[in-house]
Motif scaffolding. Structure first.
Motif, PDB file in Angstrom:
ATOM      1  N   ILE A 141       0.883  -1.160   0.000  1.00 31.51           N
ATOM      2  CA  ILE A 141       0.000   0.000   0.000  1.00 31.51           C
ATOM      3  C   ILE A 141       0.924   1.214   0.000  1.00 31.51           C
ATOM      4  O   ILE A 141       1.549   1.517   1.014  1.00 31.51           O
ATOM      5  CB  ILE A 141      -0.938   0.018   1.224  1.00 31.51           C
ATOM      6  CG1 ILE A 141      -1.771  -1.262   1.271  1.00 31.51           C
ATOM      7  CG2 ILE A 141      -1.827   1.254   1.200  1.00 31.51           C
ATOM      8  CD1 ILE A 141      -2.513  -1.476   2.557  1.00 31.51           C
ATOM      9  N   LEU A 171      -6.025  -3.812   9.093  1.00 32.74           N
ATOM     10  CA  LEU A 171      -6.289  -2.553   8.403  1.00 32.74           C
ATOM     11  C   LEU A 171      -5.853  -2.627   6.935  1.00 32.74           C
ATOM     12  O   LEU A 171      -6.547  -2.125   6.048  1.00 32.74           O
ATOM     13  CB  LEU A 171      -5.583  -1.402   9.127  1.00 32.74           C
ATOM     14  CG  LEU A 171      -6.076  -1.117  10.549  1.00 32.74           C
ATOM     15  CD1 LEU A 171      -5.196  -0.073  11.224  1.00 32.74           C
ATOM     16  CD2 LEU A 171      -7.538  -0.688  10.552  1.00 32.74           C
ATOM     17  N   ALA A 172      -4.737  -3.294   6.659  1.00 32.82           N
ATOM     18  CA  ALA A 172      -4.243  -3.399   5.281  1.00 32.82           C
ATOM     19  C   ALA A 172      -5.133  -4.289   4.423  1.00 32.82           C
ATOM     20  O   ALA A 172      -5.380  -3.985   3.252  1.00 32.82           O
ATOM     21  CB  ALA A 172      -2.814  -3.920   5.276  1.00 32.82           C
ATOM     22  N   THR A 173      -5.616  -5.394   4.998  1.00 32.31           N
ATOM     23  CA  THR A 173      -6.471  -6.285   4.207  1.00 32.31           C
ATOM     24  C   THR A 173      -7.829  -5.650   3.925  1.00 32.31           C
ATOM     25  O   THR A 173      -8.521  -6.067   3.012  1.00 32.31           O
ATOM     26  CB  THR A 173      -6.694  -7.656   4.897  1.00 32.31           C
ATOM     27  OG1 THR A 173      -7.238  -7.448   6.192  1.00 32.31           O
ATOM     28  CG2 THR A 173      -5.401  -8.443   4.975  1.00 32.31           C
ATOM     29  N   ARG A 174      -8.185  -4.640   4.702  1.00 32.79           N
ATOM     30  CA  ARG A 174      -9.454  -3.932   4.481  1.00 32.79           C
ATOM     31  C   ARG A 174      -9.202  -2.488   4.061  1.00 32.79           C
ATOM     32  O   ARG A 174      -9.975  -1.592   4.398  1.00 32.79           O
ATOM     33  CB  ARG A 174     -10.293  -3.987   5.746  1.00 32.79           C
ATOM     34  CG  ARG A 174     -10.647  -5.401   6.138  1.00 32.79           C
ATOM     35  CD  ARG A 174     -11.552  -5.404   7.298  1.00 32.79           C
ATOM     36  NE  ARG A 174     -11.710  -6.748   7.820  1.00 32.79           N
ATOM     37  CZ  ARG A 174     -12.347  -7.006   8.928  1.00 32.79           C
ATOM     38  NH1 ARG A 174     -12.884  -6.032   9.639  1.00 32.79           N
ATOM     39  NH2 ARG A 174     -12.460  -8.249   9.351  1.00 32.79           N
ATOM     40  N   SER A 175      -8.130  -2.284   3.331  1.00 37.47           N
ATOM     41  CA  SER A 175      -7.754  -0.952   2.879  1.00 37.47           C
ATOM     42  C   SER A 175      -8.923  -0.258   2.186  1.00 37.47           C
ATOM     43  O   SER A 175      -9.592  -0.844   1.345  1.00 37.47           O
ATOM     44  CB  SER A 175      -6.562  -1.060   1.922  1.00 37.47           C
ATOM     45  OG  SER A 175      -6.171   0.216   1.492  1.00 37.47           O
ATOM     46  N   GLY A 176      -9.171   0.990   2.587  1.00 38.58           N
ATOM     47  CA  GLY A 176     -10.263   1.760   2.001  1.00 38.58           C
ATOM     48  C   GLY A 176     -11.588   1.569   2.709  1.00 38.58           C
ATOM     49  O   GLY A 176     -12.588   2.194   2.341  1.00 38.58           O
TER      50      GLY A 176
END
Length: 186
Positions: A133, A165-170
């Motif tokens: 990201i 948080l990264a796997t659900r970015s956005g």
């Protein structure tokens, strides 16, 4: 959604049939009556998890586990030993061969299901590829984080929160979701 595939390598027909009938409710099940056939199935049918007896004809479960964990095609498949051999020496030997878990027979089926689900969950987490990201690179399999090429040291909890948080970015991730995923709170 595709059901996880479990390979049962067990020479006792009654135990093999019992496991197959109980597990097929939740999983796709493949069975093998010896380790030679089981290794072939593992290499060609790509199970998500292997239940492996130790006292098998032709090739022992210990040897089969070593071969499977030494093979590039099968080394990431979680293996749970199910065995009547239940001494501490047997268990430590099984785990030292590369098994991910060891459950002595007779076992409680609910406990076996819980162990299977934990191993499948952990396996799916470590099979996540690196995530990028912007300048942030997260490698879940190695639990490593880099920002702009510089390694970042995180605690296990910090890493788990960052991964969520990264796997659900956005997306918005609530405090409750983080508590549930990181601390397994309900």
């Amino acid at each position: 959604m595709e059901r996880p595939r479990i390979l049962i390598i067990e020479d006792n027909a009654d135990t093999r049939k019992f496991l197959e009938s109980m597990l097929k409710k939740d999983f796709e099940v493949i069975t093998a009556e010896n380790a030679v056939i089981g290794i072939d199935y593992a290499r060609n049918q790509h199970p998500d998890l292997i239940l492996l007896d130790i006292m098998l004809p032709i090739l022992s479960g210990f040897d089969a586990c070593s071969l499977l964990k030494g093979d590039e095609k099968t080394k990431r498949i979680p293996i749970i030993f199910l065995s009547a051999k239940s001494t501490v020496t047997d268990i430590t030997n099984g785990l030292s061969q590369g098994a991910d878990d060891y459950l002595p027979k007779p076992f409680d089926f609910k406990e076996l299901m819980a162990r299977i689900r934990v191993r499948l969950r952990k396996s799916s987490e470590t099979n996540l590829g690196p995530m990028q990201i912007g300048e942030l690179l997260i490698n879940p399999a190695e639990r490593e984080v880099n920002f702009g090429g510089t390694p970042i040291t995180l605690t296990n909890t910090e890493f788990d929160i960052l991964k969520i948080l990264a796997t659900r970015s956005g997306q918005v991730v609530s405090r409750q979701e983080i508590l549930k995923e990181v601390w397994k709170e309900q």
